[in-house]
Motif scaffolding. Structure first.
Motif, PDB file in Angstrom:
ATOM      1  N   CYS B 217       0.836  -1.250  -0.360  1.00 28.73           N
ATOM      2  CA  CYS B 217       0.329   0.286   0.283  1.00 28.73           C
ATOM      3  C   CYS B 217       0.630   1.367  -0.312  1.00 28.73           C
ATOM      4  N   ASN B 327      -5.145   3.852  -1.001  1.00 32.10           N
ATOM      5  CA  ASN B 327      -4.702   1.822  -0.317  1.00 32.10           C
ATOM      6  C   ASN B 327      -5.030   1.042   0.033  1.00 32.10           C
ATOM      7  N   ALA B 337      -4.461  -3.929  -4.389  1.00 28.93           N
ATOM      8  CA  ALA B 337      -3.900  -2.088  -4.695  1.00 28.93           C
ATOM      9  C   ALA B 337      -3.394  -2.214  -5.499  1.00 28.93           C
TER      10      ALA B 337
END
Lengths: 273, 360
Positions: B217, B327, B337
């Motif tokens: 992320c 994300n 993601a």
């Protein structure tokens, strides 16, 4: 240090520069007064530069009674010297005079500075303070971006990798217009610690107040600007601390105080002028 | 590449690498060593020469970019009357000691004298501010230039470029924007960012506790290994013209009860190093969601630290944190993601600090 190896191409037109950029791994070289030092220090290592210094289109100047369109290729020194008819009641010339040093101003360009998007750069703050529009050209033609939407953050703009900033459109300031520009620097020519800008044009109704420099996009102060329009500099100054407190809450108190001082002095300069 | 230019009145056709700056070409290829190199970043002014009659920094001007130019170095002013007067005045007023700054100082001073004529001392000092002298304290230099400028008229301004009448569209209005979100006050090299997540605190914490998933992320981060608390990885950054990547190691501690985590890391890029600490905490948020608090502190050492300007980072971290949160939200919601792009937290800071050069 010396720059890392790179390929150099000189573009004869914006279209040629855009085509070279579309091939990838290429950056635009205008005056190179920011890119050059970055490359010498090996902080930037572009694989290829496309030089737009000889692109004639980037020196076009056009104007009507409301808006002036200034090509991106004009140098700071040329603007300082009044190489084109003034449409800003002297504002652009004075701002240009305050940029770095004459030897840098003789090479660095209006468009290069805007595209580099250093938060402390004078043009970044001036163009937003005037509510200007940036003209950008890419493979599918030209588009126009409002100055407040152009800079996304420090060193980051709405330009995509295959676009060239070609011109800046700024409002023509009328004879009644007043402006103030103040930047706080500890040494002549260094990066500003804070920039304050105030513009009031009773003819067109334009009223803008801006706190700039340091960390990111310039911050406009619309309520203070509205007071400026309605009640003049004294009324604007009365509201400034309150709005700055709210709009600049993300800054440390000392940094916020620097901005407030810069804006206050800009408004005061306007009242004197 | 071949470059054709005129130096001190003599035409030259030279082969240079694109990366060669004008000063090096003058000094190394043409043996014109009167042009001095001090900082090589456009600050000190020692390398100032005339390019097409205008003083410019030869250290941040690429030689290939001087095709067709007329360059005048300090060696090219022997017969110049203004320079002759300046040389004599510099001597009379003790305007130099070691002489390192003098070539650039003279080129600048000549331009000031011709362009402005007689002017105030304040203006003169302002005009000379781009040329550093470490010997004289500038008093002798200012006196010398003042003496030469006395009684002179400023050069006529350039002809005004005719403005063509053209229909310009009305100026665009910026999109309506929300006010800047309020952040905690940040002192020194530390800041805090709060981001709202749609995910409930339990789900958000569970996701954050899985470092490999967290890394996906964080834009640009790549986790190479996890051994107990020790993590190793790399981050890349692309910010404006600056591109950097560095490898680093760190240690991670997680506290389930308070839903807090901390990463202490350090990395190197060339001669500089960065160390920093990221702390995060998941708090209950509005509407069943949660609030992610990210605290960041860092320290830079090495040659690049001098360019640091801590306040610059805030704007970038805000954007990064928002991207990270988006994300993370997507991941908790079961969506993939997006692919990691080269942009990392420490590297981001680092790249930013490094970018604090002549960003004008």
């Amino acid at each position: 240090m010396k720059a890392a190896a790179f390929d150099y191409r000189s573009a004869g037109s914006v279209a040629e520069a855009v085509a070279l950029l579309a091939e990838g791994e290429t950056r635009v070289l205008a005056g190179g007064q920011s890119l050059g030092p970055s490359m010498n220090l090996r902080l930037a290592r572009p694989q290829r530069l496309v030089d737009v210094k000889r692109v004639a289109e980037l020196r076009d100047v056009a104007a009507d009674d409301a808006v002036c369109r200034l090509g991106a290729g004009w140098t700071h020194a040329e603007i300082e010297d009044g190489a084109m008819a003034d449409f800003s009641q002297g504002m652009l010339a004075q701002v240009a005079h305050g940029i770095a040093y004459r030897a840098v101003r003789n090479r660095g360009t209006l468009g290069g500075s805007l595209a580099h998007a250093d938060p402390a750069a004078d043009w970044v703050n001036t163009v937003v303070a005037l509510g200007g529009t940036l003209v950008v050209q890419g493979p599918s033609g030209q588009r126009r971006v409002a100055s407040e939407d152009f800079m996304l953050g420090a060193f980051t703009t709405a330009l995509s990798g295959d676009e060239v900033l070609v011109a800046v459109e700024l409002p023509r300031l009328g004879a009644q217009a007043r402006w103030g520009y103040h930047k706080l620097c500890r040494k002549t020519g260094e990066f500003a610690k804070a920039i304050g800008v105030a513009v009031l044009d009773p003819g067109s109704g334009l009223a803008r107040v801006l706190a700039g420099a340091v960390e990111g996009k310039p911050v406009t102060l619309p309520q203070t600007a509205e007071r400026l329009r309605e009640g003049g500099p004294a009324a604007a100054l009365a509201l400034l601390p309150e709005e700055a407190e709210a709009r600049l809450a993300h800054l440390a108190p000392n940094e916020r105080a620097l901005r407030v001082v810069a804006v206050r002095r800009a408004i005061e300069a306007m009242a004197e002028g | 590449m071949q470059v054709n230019l005129t130096v001190n009145g003599r035409p030259h056709s030279l082969l240079v690498e694109p990366r060669t700056h004008l000063a090096d070409m003058l000094r190394e290829t043409l043996n014109l060593t009167g042009t001095h190199l001090g900082c090589e970043q456009g600050v000190c002014g020692a390398c100032t020469v005339l390019v097409d009659g205008k003083p410019q920094r030869s250290c941040i001007t690429f030689a290939v970019d001087c095709g067709g130019a007329e360059v005048t170095t300090i060696e090219g002013f022997d017969a110049d009357p203004t320079m002759t007067a300046l040389r004599e005045a510099f001597s009379a007023h003790h305007a130099l000691q070691c002489g390192f700054c003098t070539p650039g100082m003279l080129v600048t001073a000549r331009d000031v004298v011709l362009r402005l004529g007689e002017t105030t001392e304040a203006r003169l000092r302002e005009e000379l501010a781009g040329n550093l002298c470490r010997c004289t304290g500038y008093v002798g230099i200012v006196d010398a230039v003042t003496a030469v400028a006395a009684g002179r008229q400023p050069q006529a301004q350039q002809a005004v470029v005719a403005t063509a009448a053209r229909e310009a569209a009305p100026l665009l209005q910026a999109a309506e924007r929300e006010a800047t979100p309020t952040l905690m006050p940040a002192g020194g090299a530390m800041l805090e960012e709060r981001v709202a997540l749609a995910a409930a605190p339990e789900a958000a914490w569970a996701a954050l506790a899985d470092l490999r998933r967290v890394a996906t992320c964080l834009p640009g981060a790549q986790l190479d290994s996890i051994e107990g608390e020790r993590v190793a990885g790399r981050v890349g950054v692309a910010l404006g013209p600056i591109k950097a990547s560095f490898a680093g190691t760190g240690s991670v501690t997680l506290d389930e009860a308070s839903r807090t985590g901390k990463l202490i890391g350090r990395g190197r890029d060339g001669a500089s190093s960065a160390e920093g600490e990221v702390g995060w905490q998941v708090l209950p948020g509005a509407g069943g969601g949660s609030t992610l608090v990210v605290q960041l502190s860092w320290r830079l050492t090495g040659p690049l630290a001098q360019f640091g300007r801590a306040a610059l980072v805030r704007d970038l971290v805000r954007r990064l944190a928002q991207q990270f949160a988006a994300n993370l939200d997507a991941m908790v919601a079961g969506q993939a993601a997006p692919p990691a792009r080269p942009l990392g937290l420490f590297a981001l800071l680092w790249g930013l600090l490094k970018a604090r050069l002549l960003g004008r």
